[in-house]
Structures are given as C-alpha cells and as structure tokens.
Motif scaffolding. Structure first.
Motif, mmCIF file in Angstrom:
data_model
loop_
_atom_site.group_PDB
_atom_site.id
_atom_site.type_symbol
_atom_site.label_atom_id
_atom_site.label_comp_id
_atom_site.label_asym_id
_atom_site.label_seq_id
_atom_site.Cartn_x
_atom_site.Cartn_y
_atom_site.Cartn_z
ATOM 1 N N PHE A 214 -3.446 10.425 -0.641
ATOM 2 C CA PHE A 214 -3.434 9.146 -1.482
ATOM 3 C C PHE A 214 -5.097 9.679 -0.895
ATOM 4 O O PHE A 214 -5.440 8.971 -0.085
ATOM 5 N N VAL B 278 -8.721 9.334 -2.126
ATOM 6 C CA VAL B 278 -9.933 8.176 -2.059
ATOM 7 C C VAL B 278 -11.206 8.889 -2.185
ATOM 8 O O VAL B 278 -11.701 9.266 -1.089
ATOM 9 N N ASN C 193 -11.693 9.029 2.068
ATOM 10 C CA ASN C 193 -10.628 8.856 3.557
ATOM 11 C C ASN C 193 -10.449 10.415 4.265
ATOM 12 O O ASN C 193 -10.491 11.281 3.767
ATOM 13 N N GLU D 31 -8.216 11.516 6.962
ATOM 14 C CA GLU D 31 -6.908 11.282 7.237
ATOM 15 C C GLU D 31 -7.131 12.484 9.450
ATOM 16 O O GLU D 31 -8.148 13.080 8.843
ATOM 17 N N CYS E 118 -10.998 4.938 5.716
ATOM 18 C CA CYS E 118 -11.254 4.814 4.645
ATOM 19 C C CYS E 118 -12.025 5.533 3.531
ATOM 20 O O CYS E 118 -13.576 5.516 4.686
ATOM 21 N N ALA E 119 -12.242 5.110 2.395
ATOM 22 C CA ALA E 119 -13.125 6.392 1.396
ATOM 23 C C ALA E 119 -13.985 5.117 1.889
ATOM 24 O O ALA E 119 -15.281 5.531 2.171
ATOM 25 N N GLU E 120 -14.354 3.770 1.247
ATOM 26 C CA GLU E 120 -14.837 2.850 1.432
ATOM 27 C C GLU E 120 -16.282 2.093 3.131
ATOM 28 O O GLU E 120 -17.438 2.454 3.240
ATOM 29 N N PRO F 121 -10.424 -2.673 -2.054
ATOM 30 C CA PRO F 121 -10.370 -2.150 -0.619
ATOM 31 C C PRO F 121 -9.209 -2.727 0.189
ATOM 32 O O PRO F 121 -8.862 -4.509 -0.159
ATOM 33 N N CYS F 122 -8.753 -2.625 1.170
ATOM 34 C CA CYS F 122 -8.042 -2.737 2.089
ATOM 35 C C CYS F 122 -8.857 -4.291 3.111
ATOM 36 O O CYS F 122 -10.004 -3.997 3.260
HETATM 37 N N1 THU Z 1 -7.391 4.333 1.880
HETATM 38 C C1 THU Z 1 -9.014 4.099 1.788
HETATM 39 O O1 THU Z 1 -9.239 5.394 1.569
HETATM 40 N N2 THU Z 1 -8.966 3.136 0.945
HETATM 41 C C2 THU Z 1 -8.378 1.511 1.179
HETATM 42 O O2 THU Z 1 -8.956 0.499 0.975
HETATM 43 C C3 THU Z 1 -7.315 1.985 1.717
HETATM 44 C C4 THU Z 1 -6.369 2.833 2.577
HETATM 45 C C5 THU Z 1 -6.808 6.037 2.044
HETATM 46 C C6 THU Z 1 -6.595 5.526 3.771
HETATM 47 C C7 THU Z 1 -5.960 6.323 3.936
HETATM 48 O O3 THU Z 1 -6.126 8.061 4.150
HETATM 49 C C8 THU Z 1 -5.474 6.151 2.446
HETATM 50 O O4 THU Z 1 -5.492 5.396 2.097
HETATM 51 C C9 THU Z 1 -2.909 5.772 2.967
HETATM 52 O O5 THU Z 1 -3.493 4.787 3.338
#
Ligand code: THU
Length: 302
Positions: free
Chosen positions: A189, A191, A207, A209, A218-220, A249-250
């Motif tokens: 996924f 981002v 992002n 991992e 995360c990207a943000e 955003p998470c």
């Molecule tokens: N992810 C982001 O980059 N930003 C978010 O706000 C939510 C999740 C990324 C983290 C992880 O690499 C992937 O999305 C799946 O959760």
C-alpha cells in the motif's frame, strides 16, 4: 533599513513566527509610506494578561485580541503619512529609531480567531500586529470612512508581506510522485505525502516499512520529520496520495502533525484521480497540542 521590534513574550513565538512578525511590521510601515527606522514594544500575552491591561487602561474588564498605545499624538484625523515630521518627535537616540509605542497581543485570542476565520495562527498574529501598528501611526476605526481606510491599509500590508498560500494541485502532484519511492513490500500500500511549511518550503515523504512491521513509518511522518529536522516548526498544509482508497492520515500522524500545525491546516487527499479536503481540526478535534492542549497540562489552562 532595519526595523526593530522590542519583543517580549509571556507566550513565546517560534523564531519562524518572529521573522514573520518582523515582515508584518515592515509591511504595515510601508502601507503608510513611513521610511523612518521605527520600533514598537510588542508583548505577546494571554487573555488574562490583556484583560488586566484593558481594565487598567480603558476600564473594560474584558479580554481582547490587540491593544495599542501610541507614543505620538497626531493632529485630529491625521496619520503619519500626513504629518511625517511628527515621527521625529518620538526619535529615541539610544535605539537610533522612532519609538512608535506599545502593542499587546493575546496569543490565546488570536488562536481562537484564527480557527473562526479558518486561517493560520501566524496569519492572525501578523494581521493583529499590522492593525496595532496602524493605530500607532494614527489610524482609527470609529467612523465607517476611517474603518474602510484602515482595512485597505491592512489588506495592502498583508498582501505585501506575502504569506505563501498553498498550491493544492502542485502539492497533490508532488505527493503522487513521492508515492513512487514508497518502500511497502509487506502491505503493498504505497503512500506519498507533500508538506508545506510556514515559510513556503515543500517536503515530500513516503511510507517506509520494515520486516519488524511495527517499525514502519507513514508517509506523513516521513515528510514531517524531514521538515522538522531541517529546522521548520510550523506547517501550513499537507497533501497525501495513495491508490484505491482515500488516504486520510492515521491517528498517530494526526497527533504528530498537530504538534506543528494549527487546527485550521488543510489536509488534501488524492487517490485514483479523486480528491477530498479536510482540516486537521476536523480530523483531530480537541487535540493535545501546544496550541490547544498542552497549556492546560502545564497548568496554564485557557
Ligand atoms: N500509511 C501511511 O503511510 N500513512 C497513513 O496515514 C496510514 C498508513 C502506511 C503505513 C503502512 O506502510 C501502510 O500504509 C499500510 O498501513
């Protein structure tokens, strides 16, 4: 020509905000056509402080956004541009500059107004300083004509100081490009994010991992940490890109962003050609942040 602000803060401003306030001061003087080297004593305080000053000086027992006390008393209905030689009477030989007077700004009031108007706290602080400086230069807003003149000067000054506005489409494009660098072999996924700082710089992130899943970033937050580690402390806007779903955003990223951004900060998301927009305050209401929460924690409840 150097312009001086003798700055005192119960509620400190960041170096970046101080630089913006200097630009606002400069722009307010330019809007009035003042070419003398001038200074003001600026105090950035909270509502309780400004209420006490308001009560003491104007017998109004209410907090307010800005109070200004001019050194110079201009002839009836005239301002500094009509009688520039009046400025010389307030020349302070120690500072080698004209002492225009004192300004008090409640950062607490400014932050509520910024939320109401949907712009940044920085913009509001700069606007209040411009307003205060125009008072020190002889302007007032008792009659509608005076009010209109003052408003025009305020707008001129705000335009001149040129707070950069976010280029939404440009930021979304950079977020999509940043997504290409995503390292996401586990979630698949990707981002991308693009962050705009207060002074107009852009930082992208993706992002990243890890085989130990919980260490993924995360990207943000990548974009945020890149900006902060380069010295930035205030953000203006963020764009986020992903595929198949709207990449809001998470929770962790909302909290990290709120450390450096006002509730009014726009958040743009894009996926598969779609775009949506919200604000940090909508995504994280009642944030525990320096602007809205941490002061209560520190016993300086607003
Ligand atoms: N992810 C982001 O980059 N930003 C978010 O706000 C939510 C999740 C990324 C983290 C992880 O690499 C992937 O999305 C799946 O959760």
């Amino acid at each position: 020509m150097p312009l001086l602000i003798d700055y005192l803060a119960c509620f400190p401003l960041s170096k970046e905000d101080e630089r913006l306030m200097m630009r606002a001061f400069d722009a307010a003087l330019a809007a009035e056509g003042v070419s003398h080297v001038c200074y003001v004593s600026l105090t950035v305080c909270d509502d309780a402080n400004i209420q006490a000053i308001n009560k003491q000086t104007r017998h109004i027992d209410q907090p307010t956004d800005v109070l200004s006390f001019p050194t110079i008393s201009y002839p009836d209905k005239q301002t500094a541009k009509d009688v520039p030689w009046f400025l010389q009477s307030a020349f302070n030989p120690d500072e080698k500059a004209v002492d225009l007077g004192e300004i008090f700004i409640s950062k607490e009031h400014a932050s509520k107004q910024a939320q109401t108007y949907g712009h940044s706290l920085q913009r509001e602080l700069c606007y209040l300083l411009v307003h205060g400086v125009l008072h020190l230069l002889g302007h007032d807003h008792i009659t509608s004509k005076e009010k209109a003149t003052m408003r025009t000067k305020e707008e001129q000054a705000m335009k001149k100081m040129g707070l950069p506005e976010p280029d939404k489409n440009g930021m979304l494009k950079l977020a999509i490009e940043a997504m290409e660098n995503s390292y996401s072999p586990y979630s698949h996924f990707p981002v991308g994010a693009c962050l705009l700082t207060q002074d107009g710089s852009l930082y992208t992130g993706c992002n990243i991992e890890n085989a130990s899943y919980g260490l993924s970033n995360c990207a943000e937050r990548t974009a945020c940490f890149k900006a902060v580690s380069e010295g930035h402390r205030r953000f203006q806007a963020i764009a986020i890109a992903a595929k198949n779903t709207a990449p809001w955003p998470c929770g962790a990223c909302r909290q990290v962003l709120s450390e450096f951004a006002p509730a009014s900060m726009p958040i743009y998301v894009t996926w598969d050609g779609n775009t949506l927009e919200s604000t940090l305050g909508q995504l994280l209401p009642h944030a525990f942040s320096p602007e809205y929460g941490i002061d209560a924690f520190l016993g300086k409840e607003k």
